[in-house]
Every structure is written in structure tokens, then in C-alpha cells.
Design an enzyme around this catalytic site. Structure first.
Site, short mmCIF file in Angstrom:
data_model
loop_
_atom_site.label_atom_id
_atom_site.label_comp_id
_atom_site.label_asym_id
_atom_site.label_seq_id
_atom_site.Cartn_x
_atom_site.Cartn_y
_atom_site.Cartn_z
N ASN A 42 0.85 -1.18 0.00
CA ASN A 42 0.00 0.00 0.00
C ASN A 42 0.89 1.23 0.00
O ASN A 42 1.76 1.38 0.86
CB ASN A 42 -0.91 -0.04 1.23
CG ASN A 42 -1.93 1.07 1.24
OD1 ASN A 42 -1.59 2.24 1.15
ND2 ASN A 42 -3.20 0.71 1.37
N HIS A 53 -3.48 0.78 -3.41
CA HIS A 53 -3.57 -0.27 -2.41
C HIS A 53 -2.53 -1.32 -2.77
O HIS A 53 -1.97 -1.31 -3.87
CB HIS A 53 -4.97 -0.90 -2.43
CG HIS A 53 -6.01 -0.09 -1.71
ND1 HIS A 53 -7.26 -0.59 -1.45
CD2 HIS A 53 -5.98 1.15 -1.18
CE1 HIS A 53 -7.97 0.31 -0.80
NE2 HIS A 53 -7.21 1.39 -0.63
N GLU A 55 -2.59 -4.52 -3.59
CA GLU A 55 -2.83 -5.36 -4.76
C GLU A 55 -2.68 -4.56 -6.05
O GLU A 55 -2.12 -5.06 -7.04
CB GLU A 55 -4.22 -6.00 -4.69
CG GLU A 55 -4.44 -6.87 -3.47
CD GLU A 55 -4.92 -6.10 -2.23
OE1 GLU A 55 -5.31 -6.78 -1.26
OE2 GLU A 55 -4.91 -4.86 -2.22
N SER A 80 -7.57 -9.00 3.42
CA SER A 80 -8.67 -9.25 2.48
C SER A 80 -8.80 -8.07 1.50
O SER A 80 -8.94 -6.92 1.92
CB SER A 80 -9.96 -9.42 3.27
OG SER A 80 -11.05 -9.70 2.42
N CYS A 82 -10.06 -5.19 -0.82
CA CYS A 82 -11.23 -4.32 -0.82
C CYS A 82 -12.01 -4.49 -2.14
O CYS A 82 -11.56 -5.19 -3.05
CB CYS A 82 -10.78 -2.87 -0.65
SG CYS A 82 -10.05 -2.17 -2.15
N CYS A 85 -9.75 -3.60 -5.27
CA CYS A 85 -8.73 -4.60 -5.58
C CYS A 85 -9.36 -5.92 -6.01
O CYS A 85 -8.85 -6.59 -6.91
CB CYS A 85 -7.81 -4.78 -4.38
SG CYS A 85 -6.90 -3.26 -3.98
N ASP A 145 -8.24 4.95 4.49
CA ASP A 145 -7.86 3.93 3.52
C ASP A 145 -9.04 3.06 3.11
O ASP A 145 -9.13 2.63 1.96
CB ASP A 145 -6.72 3.05 4.07
CG ASP A 145 -6.04 2.25 2.98
OD1 ASP A 145 -5.49 2.87 2.04
OD2 ASP A 145 -6.08 1.01 3.04
#
Length: 148
Positions: A42, A53, A55, A80, A82, A85, A145
């Protein structure tokens, strides 16, 4: 107990790097045929970005790839993914996501599963501690975020 999985460990290293830079401790790696082809963390704070982010940063670092390549990959994330992503995972047809933990935040995992993606949740102690410590230290930044 920490995960012995070298790919999750690489994602955790990315998360720690992000935190050391003053950012949010979430990391990700993209794996193809047993090799890491992209890694990221991130970088919203560091770059003043609305989209970096872990990913998304990982996919950016993997570079432009043909759809057939993404369909053979697994993406690892310490947290996990979002909705943004998860959308990228679905858009590029990545068939498997390995999640370090979803106790501190849970993205749309059931929807991702319903689209045929294998979702493997590890509840890794290191991933949980990274996020719990961060959320306790910087709740405003965390809420920003996740869009709260």
C-alpha cells in the site's frame, strides 16, 4: 503461528516495508508458476495516491501482461482485498487469491468466490498483528484507507 508459505512471507515483507515508509502495512505478491512476478505494498500515503492499495501496486509492478498470463496466477495479500482490488482480480481473471487475514477488514470475498475465484484465507498471526497494531496507532489513516 506464522505462515511458512514463502509467498505469504514475501507479502508480509512488503507490508512491513510499507509501514517502515510511513504507510499502511498491507503487502501483496503475484505468483506465476511458482515465481513472484510482481510485488507491492500500500503506497497511498507515500505517493498521495487514491488507488495504490497493495494489490493495485503489485499489479502495477507486474507490468502489462496478456490475459492468458493472469489466468495462471495466484495473488497473495496480507489483508482481504477491498472492492477496488477485488474488481481488479476479477477483471484480469486471476483464479486464486490467498489472504493473510480478514479479521481486521473483510472485502467482498463471497462475491469474488461467486465469480469462480478460489479464496484461501489463512488468518496468519503476523498479518493480524501488523493490522491490529496499525489500526490502534493510526485509526484516522486506517479509516481513510477503507473509505470511512
Amino acid at each position: 503461528m506464522s505462515s511458512p508459505d514463502p509467498f505469504m512471507q514475501a507479502a508480509i515483507e512488503e507490508a512491513r516495508q510499507g509501514r517502515a515508509e510511513g504507510g499502511i502495512p498491507i503487502g501483496s505478491v503475484l505468483v506465476l508458476d511458482g515465481e513472484i512476478i510482481g510485488r507491492g505494498h500500500n503506497r497511498r500515503v507515500q505517493e498521495g495516491s487514491v488507488i495504490h492499495h497493495a494489490e493495485m501496486n503489485c499489479l502495477e509492478h507486474a507490468g502489462r501482461l496478456p490475459a492468458s498470463t493472469y489466468r495462471r496466477c495466484t495473488i497473495y495479500s496480507t489483508l482481504s482485498p477491498c472492492p477496488m482490488c477485488s474488481g481488479a482480480i476479477l477483471l484480469y481473471g486471476i483464479p486464486k487469491v490467498v489472504i493473510g487475514e480478514n479479521k481486521t477488514f473483510q472485502g467482498p470475498e463471497e462475491y469474488v468466490r461467486s465469480q469462480g475465484v478460489e479464496v484461501d484465507i489463512r488468518q496468519d498471526a503476523d498479518c493480524i498483528k501488523l493490522m491490529e497494531d496499525f489500526i490502534a496507532e493510526e485509526p484516522e489513516l486506517w479509516n481513510e484507507d477503507i473509505g470511512e
